[in-house]
Design an enzyme around this catalytic site. Structure first.
Site, short mmCIF file in Angstrom:
data_model
loop_
_atom_site.label_atom_id
_atom_site.label_comp_id
_atom_site.label_asym_id
_atom_site.label_seq_id
_atom_site.Cartn_x
_atom_site.Cartn_y
_atom_site.Cartn_z
N HIS A 114 0.81 -1.22 0.00
CA HIS A 114 0.00 0.00 0.00
C HIS A 114 0.85 1.27 0.00
O HIS A 114 0.36 2.34 -0.32
CB HIS A 114 -0.97 0.01 1.19
CG HIS A 114 -0.36 0.28 2.51
ND1 HIS A 114 -0.02 -0.72 3.39
CD2 HIS A 114 -0.04 1.44 3.13
CE1 HIS A 114 0.49 -0.17 4.49
NE2 HIS A 114 0.48 1.13 4.35
N ASP A 147 0.12 -7.58 1.43
CA ASP A 147 0.57 -6.19 1.60
C ASP A 147 2.09 -6.08 1.61
O ASP A 147 2.68 -5.35 2.41
CB ASP A 147 -0.01 -5.56 2.87
CG ASP A 147 0.10 -4.03 2.86
OD1 ASP A 147 0.22 -3.46 1.76
OD2 ASP A 147 0.07 -3.42 3.95
N SER A 228 4.65 2.61 7.76
CA SER A 228 4.33 1.44 6.94
C SER A 228 5.51 0.99 6.11
O SER A 228 6.16 1.79 5.44
CB SER A 228 3.16 1.74 6.00
OG SER A 228 1.95 1.46 6.60
#
Length: 380
Positions: A114, A147, A228
């Site tokens: 992402h 992910d 992230s």
């Protein structure tokens, strides 16, 4: 669930997530801190946090003893930060930042899907090293299901070290860990905490896809938007997880906050490593397939019709693993490897954690008659 960076989105409400929201730990780039992004007005509020770290070295963790109170963060930062990068991805007016780490010579960088998905179709990606230098990068491979993604820096990250890989299987609840990344775009940020729990399953809605954090490591180390894709390391500085999402408490209006509340989730390195290797070698994740499509049966339907609870088999691929196992459209799957079949995500998770040739034991009913099948996963 909030992807540790990204616009907050409501989670699928399950017993494990009711009352919480999860967000990706990626920061959407906001010109002059306030700007329109994908039609939404986003405001970033930055507050100063007090460092409560102690200078008493007797409280520092011995790398050989994962059960001690805390990691000595300073030497870990010196050792690991040169391997950690800040990632910027852009396509048109859409942009975002996240984190990553160099996992292989040649400039191969592991991050979250992402973080870079905005640049997947005609966009651009760049990385910034801990010393401030930067390089363009290209996307080597993506695995939206887990992910994960791998980039390659155009300069091959020459003169920057590869991060040491540890083992998430060796983690213990209560063990100290350190998170490194770029929360809110602040590169080379280091926070510390402990492993709060292991083997969490965290589904996180993304842009048209659900990311499945399987066997996730839960930590109370402060993780915020921008973290992230960054590193979660043990007291030896070895990579044990890839930070991916945080939980936030919704306000009275049901909107989750964007900051850390001590509930962060990282993809375990034992899952991420083989996927990263596959992406580097082939550009694709290579997850196996079951060859069937299922749909959850609402409790109201089972009660009204007197049918078994489970997963309704919508279709079966001709010649695929499910067909070879004897399953047919219209069957109702009641158990998967001994667990009650209650969610279609169980099928997805089964393919993400296994290889082609592995088997699933399936119990089902067909026109009220029970049956058992051994389904052998096949290459997709």
């Amino acid at each position: 669930m909030t992807q540790a960076g990204g616009t907050p989105s409501g989670p699928q409400e399950t017993p494990a997530t009711t009352g919480r929201r999860f967000h990706f730990a990626q920061l959407l780039t906001i010109p002059v801190l306030v700007g329109a992004l994908v039609g939404a007005l986003v405001t970033a509020l930055i507050v100063l946090l007090v460092d409560r770290g102690s200078t008493d070295q007797s409280a520092a963790a011995d790398p050989a003893d994962p059960g001690t109170a805390m990691c000595a963060a300073a030497p870990i930062a010196d050792r690991v930060l040169p391997s950690v990068v800040t990632i910027s991805a852009r396509r048109g007016a859409q942009a975002g930042t996240g984190s990553g780490q160099i996992i292989k010579q040649g400039g191969y960088i592991l991050t979250n899907d992402h973080v870079i998905s905005v640049a997947a179709n005609g966009g651009s990606v760049s990385v910034q090293y801990s010393d401030g230098r930067s390089s363009d990068a290209r996307i080597i491979g993506r695995d939206p299901s887990t992910d994960l993604a791998v980039l390659q820096a155009a300069d091959e990250a020459k003169n920057y070290p590869v991060i040491a890989l540890g083992s998430s299987a060796a983690l213990r609840v209560g063990q100290p860990v350190v998170a490194l990344g770029a929360p809110l775009g602040l590169s080379s940020t280091v926070t510390s905490g402990i492993v709060s729990a292991l083997d969490r399953y965290v589904p996180v809605p993304g842009d048209g896809v659900t990311h499945h954090l399987v066997g996730a490591v839960q930590t109370d180390a402060s993780i915020n938007p921008g973290n992230s894709g960054g590193a979660l390391v043990d007291c030896s500085g070895q990579l044990v997880g890839v930070n991916a999402a945080i939980a936030t408490v919704p306000n009275a209006a049901g909107v989750g906050g964007g900051g850390s509340v001590g509930l962060g989730f990282a993809i375990p390195i034992d899952l991420a490593k083989p996927i990263a290797e596959q992406l580097i070698n082939t550009g694709k994740p290579g997850h196996p397939t079951t060859g069937l499509q299922v749909q959850e049966i609402p409790a109201s339907v089972t009660q009204a019709l007197g049918t078994s609870a489970g997963l309704f088999v919508v279709s079966v691929d001709a010649g695929g693993p499910a067909a070879k196992a004897g399953l047919k459209a219209g069957d109702i799957i009641t158990e998967i490897d001994g667990d009650p079949a209650v969610s279609s995500e169980q099928i997805v998770v089964a393919t993400l954690t296994r290889q082609a040739g592995d088997t699933l034991e399936i119990k089902y009913t067909r026109s009220g008659t029970p049956g058992t099948a051994t389904l052998t996963l096949a290459a997709a």
